[in-house]
Design a protein around this motif. Structure first.
Motif, PDB file in Angstrom:
ATOM      1  N   UNK A  53      54.728 -47.054 -16.311  1.00 40.46           N
ATOM      2  CA  UNK A  53      53.479 -47.546 -16.616  1.00 40.46           C
ATOM      3  C   UNK A  53      52.529 -46.551 -15.867  1.00 40.46           C
ATOM      4  N   UNK A  54      51.559 -45.854 -16.546  1.00 39.94           N
ATOM      5  CA  UNK A  54      50.662 -45.042 -15.333  1.00 39.94           C
ATOM      6  C   UNK A  54      50.069 -45.815 -14.485  1.00 39.94           C
ATOM      7  N   UNK A  55      50.069 -45.290 -13.242  1.00 43.31           N
ATOM      8  CA  UNK A  55      49.682 -45.777 -12.208  1.00 43.31           C
ATOM      9  C   UNK A  55      48.436 -46.774 -12.147  1.00 43.31           C
ATOM     10  N   UNK A  56      47.195 -46.169 -13.016  1.00 41.99           N
ATOM     11  CA  UNK A  56      46.137 -46.626 -13.093  1.00 41.99           C
ATOM     12  C   UNK A  56      45.730 -47.701 -14.418  1.00 41.99           C
ATOM     13  N   UNK A  57      47.133 -47.935 -14.895  1.00 38.55           N
ATOM     14  CA  UNK A  57      47.331 -48.755 -16.026  1.00 38.55           C
ATOM     15  C   UNK A  57      48.212 -49.972 -15.798  1.00 38.55           C
ATOM     16  N   UNK A  58      48.346 -50.268 -14.327  1.00 40.43           N
ATOM     17  CA  UNK A  58      49.256 -51.376 -14.293  1.00 40.43           C
ATOM     18  C   UNK A  58      48.416 -52.787 -14.434  1.00 40.43           C
ATOM     19  N   UNK A  59      47.282 -53.047 -14.356  1.00 37.85           N
ATOM     20  CA  UNK A  59      46.651 -54.265 -14.855  1.00 37.85           C
ATOM     21  C   UNK A  59      46.772 -54.453 -16.233  1.00 37.85           C
ATOM     22  N   UNK A  60      46.385 -53.206 -17.023  1.00 37.06           N
ATOM     23  CA  UNK A  60      46.429 -53.283 -18.426  1.00 37.06           C
ATOM     24  C   UNK A  60      48.051 -53.875 -18.904  1.00 37.06           C
ATOM     25  N   UNK A  61      49.118 -53.478 -18.289  1.00 38.17           N
ATOM     26  CA  UNK A  61      50.371 -53.676 -18.524  1.00 38.17           C
ATOM     27  C   UNK A  61      50.866 -55.028 -18.298  1.00 38.17           C
ATOM     28  N   UNK A  62      50.322 -55.580 -16.865  1.00 36.82           N
ATOM     29  CA  UNK A  62      50.660 -57.033 -16.524  1.00 36.82           C
ATOM     30  C   UNK A  62      49.727 -57.889 -17.459  1.00 36.82           C
ATOM     31  N   UNK A  63      48.720 -57.611 -18.137  1.00 37.76           N
ATOM     32  CA  UNK A  63      47.739 -58.509 -18.896  1.00 37.76           C
ATOM     33  C   UNK A  63      48.170 -58.567 -20.318  1.00 37.76           C
ATOM     34  N   UNK A  64      49.073 -57.594 -20.787  1.00 35.77           N
ATOM     35  CA  UNK A  64      49.381 -57.357 -22.139  1.00 35.77           C
ATOM     36  C   UNK A  64      50.897 -57.453 -22.695  1.00 35.77           C
TER      37      UNK A  64
END
Length: 376
Positions: free
Chosen positions: A196-207
């Motif tokens: 997961x791109x470092x700055x997309x971790x919140x997106x990953x966890x939410x989706x």
């Protein structure tokens, strides 16, 4: 920082017709160096009287070979010294450790140089002595190439392993980042690894839970993070793996193919430990060889220099003119003053002629014979 000491092996003609001897010339030279306050050590350098019957023609034939061979010996000596420093740095030691020749420092060896007649009988023709010296040096160089090559091969394997560990999570080996408890494998369930791109971790966890209906809720755990990416696990049913990969890719997440194998991971660990042990043992062995070889090559270099000084002195001064040989190491500030002093001991020669000519090595020539020894 490594420093280089420049030694000069010089021969001066003895004015025997004027009643001068080598000893009286030596005393005059000592007095002149001292009186003019030249900053240099001053040692006698004993050159044996080689096989009688030496002719101008044989010396002229040998002269070109001596110049080429001197370059080779000096190159090998400096290569060994550089490799000693490199290996010491590899082992975490400071570079520039002193080296020895016959168990003594270089300066001490030069101050007490004695021709080794057992290795190089003076009754042999000069060309045979030179051939014997060069044979020893080449054997050392050949062995050095083999040992250094083996050591470099092991180092490159280690570099390759470390490089694989330091590259991006998109391509690096993941086996040392994943523990057995991180992976779930059963008849219906499996664990995938998502980059997961470092700055997309919140997106990953939410989706990630909504990329398919058969994803285990709250199953994603972060295992590792570098400058650009983070590595996450996610557990889901076998039957939806392909659909999940497509959905993840559309969101900008990469699912890495990974098969957890404790046996393979242990094998890689054992390989690394063995390579590290081999590197340390080979470094120690190579370093011991280099220290011993430097002494042997430097000793060979000094024997070669004695032949060079003898041959060039005969060509310069003539077959019947005796000469005095000495070793000096002038400071940069006093080198020109020393040259002037030495030229003054060659009164019968045309100094202006010699100063205007260059020798085979492209250096400034003088009426006296000189050989430069650069010791690193």
């Amino acid at each position: 920082m490594t420093t280089t000491t420049k030694y000069l092996i010089v021969s001066l003609p003895v004015q025997s017709a004027a009643g001068e001897s080598e000893n009286s010339l030596w005393r005059r030279l000592q007095d002149s160096v001292s009186r003019n306050k030249v900053d240099t050590p001053l040692y006698r350098f004993t050159v044996p009287r080689f096989k009688s019957g030496t002719t101008f023609n044989s010396l002229i034939d040998l002269s070109d070979e001596l110049v080429k061979s001197n370059v080779l010996i000096e190159g090998v000596a400096h290569k060994i010294r550089r490799q000693i420093e490199d290996l010491e740095r590899d082992g975490g030691a400071e570079s520039g450790a002193p080296v020895a020749v016959d168990g003594v420092p270089v300066d001490s060896y030069l101050s007490r140089f004695v021709w080794d007649d057992e290795k190089y009988p003076v009754k042999m023709p000069l060309k045979d002595i030179v051939a014997s010296i060069m044979s020893r040096v080449r054997k050392i160089e050949d062995r050095l190439k083999v040992q250094a090559g083996d050591y470099t091969s092991v180092k490159n394997k280690l570099k390759s392993i470390y490089k694989k560990k330091s590259v991006s999570l998109v391509t690096r080996d993941l086996s040392n980042l994943v523990k057995p408890e991180d992976i779930i494998t059963s008849e219906h369930l499996t664990t995938l690894l998502a980059v997961v791109p470092k700055y997309s971790q919140k997106d990953w966890l939410s989706c990630y839970e909504f990329l398919d209906n058969f994803v285990v809720p709250r199953s994603s755990k972060r295992l590792y993070e570098d400058n650009d990416y983070a590595l996450y696990t996610v557990t889901l049913f076998h039957k939806v793996v392909d659909n999940f990969k497509v959905g993840a890719r559309e969101k900008g997440f990469l699912i890495r193919d990974f098969e957890h194998s404790p046996e393979a991971q242990e094998s890689k660990k054992d390989e690394l430990e063995k390579l590290l042990q081999n590197e340390d043992a080979m470094r120690t062995s190579l370093l011991e060889f280099l220290y011993a070889s430097y002494g042997e090559v430097f000793s060979s270099w000094m024997h070669f220099s004695a032949v060079f000084i003898f041959a060039e002195s005969i060509l310069r001064y003539g077959l019947t003119t005796p000469f005095l040989c000495t070793v000096l190491a002038p400071s940069t500030k006093t080198e020109k003053k020393l040259e002037s002093i030495l030229e003054g001991f060659c009164g019968f020669a045309n100094s202006k002629y010699w100063k205007s000519e260059g020798d085979d090595l492209g250096e400034e020539s003088h009426p006296y014979v000189s050989s430069t020894i650069n010791v690193v």
